[in-house]
Design a protein around this motif. Structure first.
Motif, short mmCIF file in Angstrom:
data_model
loop_
_atom_site.label_atom_id
_atom_site.label_comp_id
_atom_site.label_asym_id
_atom_site.label_seq_id
_atom_site.Cartn_x
_atom_site.Cartn_y
_atom_site.Cartn_z
N THR A 71 0.83 -1.20 0.00
CA THR A 71 0.00 0.00 0.00
C THR A 71 0.86 1.26 0.00
N TRP B 181 5.04 0.19 -12.75
CA TRP B 181 3.61 -0.07 -12.57
C TRP B 181 2.82 1.25 -12.46
N CYS B 182 3.43 2.24 -11.82
CA CYS B 182 2.73 3.50 -11.56
C CYS B 182 2.88 4.51 -12.70
N HIS C 15 -6.01 3.92 -7.09
CA HIS C 15 -5.12 4.52 -8.08
C HIS C 15 -5.70 4.38 -9.48
N THR C 16 -6.25 3.20 -9.78
CA THR C 16 -6.85 2.97 -11.09
C THR C 16 -8.04 3.90 -11.32
N GLY D 199 4.32 5.76 -5.10
CA GLY D 199 4.69 5.65 -6.50
C GLY D 199 6.08 5.08 -6.74
N LEU E 145 2.56 1.83 -3.46
CA LEU E 145 1.67 2.36 -4.48
C LEU E 145 1.32 3.82 -4.20
N ARG E 146 1.09 4.15 -2.95
CA ARG E 146 0.73 5.53 -2.63
C ARG E 146 1.90 6.48 -2.88
N ALA F 253 -4.49 -0.12 -4.95
CA ALA F 253 -4.41 -0.32 -6.39
C ALA F 253 -5.70 0.12 -7.08
N PRO G 266 -1.92 -0.50 -10.11
CA PRO G 266 -2.35 0.90 -10.16
C PRO G 266 -3.00 1.32 -11.47
#
Length: 227
Positions: A26, A53-54, A105-106, A32, A29-30, A102, A79
């Motif tokens: 988490t 991925w980001c 983000h999407t 990046g 992803l937050r 995820a 993401p």
């Protein structure tokens, strides 16, 4: 072709497995970026490319998106770069992931996503034109045969599966943690790593036939069709 899904569909969520809701994933992803790894019990580490991925879909991603047919289901969408990329190419596209970060983000990209496992009930079962298993997601659940059977249920007759594989003949089922490289670990969960030959060995007895195979940008892909 419309890429939108009804808001009511987007709000539907199902049970989410906990490993990919763990803080290391988490947080990555937050933020990046990594570092982020899958850690095996023997200490072996697999780096996870959070920055890629980001980012926007790269040339290797686009090589997969160009082969998509009809509606696109991105399994383990992360993401959301592939969902957004598929939608931008005119496909009706949906991502599913067990990570709230995820999915969030999407959705921020303007793409459609559900907080759900591939093994949960999903919209459009038996009607998707293409399923994606990219970024190692052919390893979801640690049981390639079970995952291939589930994808077959989701696709329309003659539908296409596009999977990213390891660039060697690996056929490994392991238990791993998400690891941030600084001592924080997620929960233990099953995973698999498959090269193209191994994926073909699992797929052919289940009625899948190879439709395409290619390597680009240091990454390997296999397209399979259920006949």
């Amino acid at each position: 072709m419309s890429t939108a899904l009804p808001d009511a569909t987007l709000r539907r969520t199902g049970p989410a497995a906990t490993p990919w809701r763990a803080d290391p994933y988490t947080n990555a992803l937050r933020n990046g970026h990594g570092p982020l790894f899958l850690r095996r019990s023997d200490g072996w580490l697999l780096p996870l490319d959070v920055e890629r991925w980001c980012a926007d879909a790269d040339a290797a991603d686009l090589s997969a998106l160009r082969r998509c047919e009809g509606s696109v289901l991105d399994i383990g969408c992360g993401p959301g770069r592939l969902v957004a990329g598929a939608a931008a190419r005119g496909h009706r596209a949906l991502g599913v992931d067990v990570s709230q970060a995820a999915v969030d983000h999407t959705l921020r990209l303007g793409a459609a996503a559900l907080l759900r496992s591939v093994f949960d009930a999903l919209p459009g079962e038996g009607r998707w034109g293409t399923a994606l298993l990219i970024d190692g997601n052919v390893g979801i659940g640690g049981d390639p045969a079970a995952l291939l059977k589930r994808v077959a249920q989701l696709l329309s007759p003659g539908g296409l599966l596009i999977a990213e594989t390891v660039q060697m003949d690996v056929d490994e089922r392991v238990e791993v943690h998400v690891d941030d490289g600084h001592g924080a670990l997620g929960e233990l969960f099953p995973w698999a790593r498959l090269g193209t030959p191994a994926l073909l060995r699992h797929a052919r007895p289940l009625g899948w036939q190879p439709a395409d195979q290619w390597t680009t940008g240091g990454r390997s892909f296999l397209a399979l069709r259920r006949v």
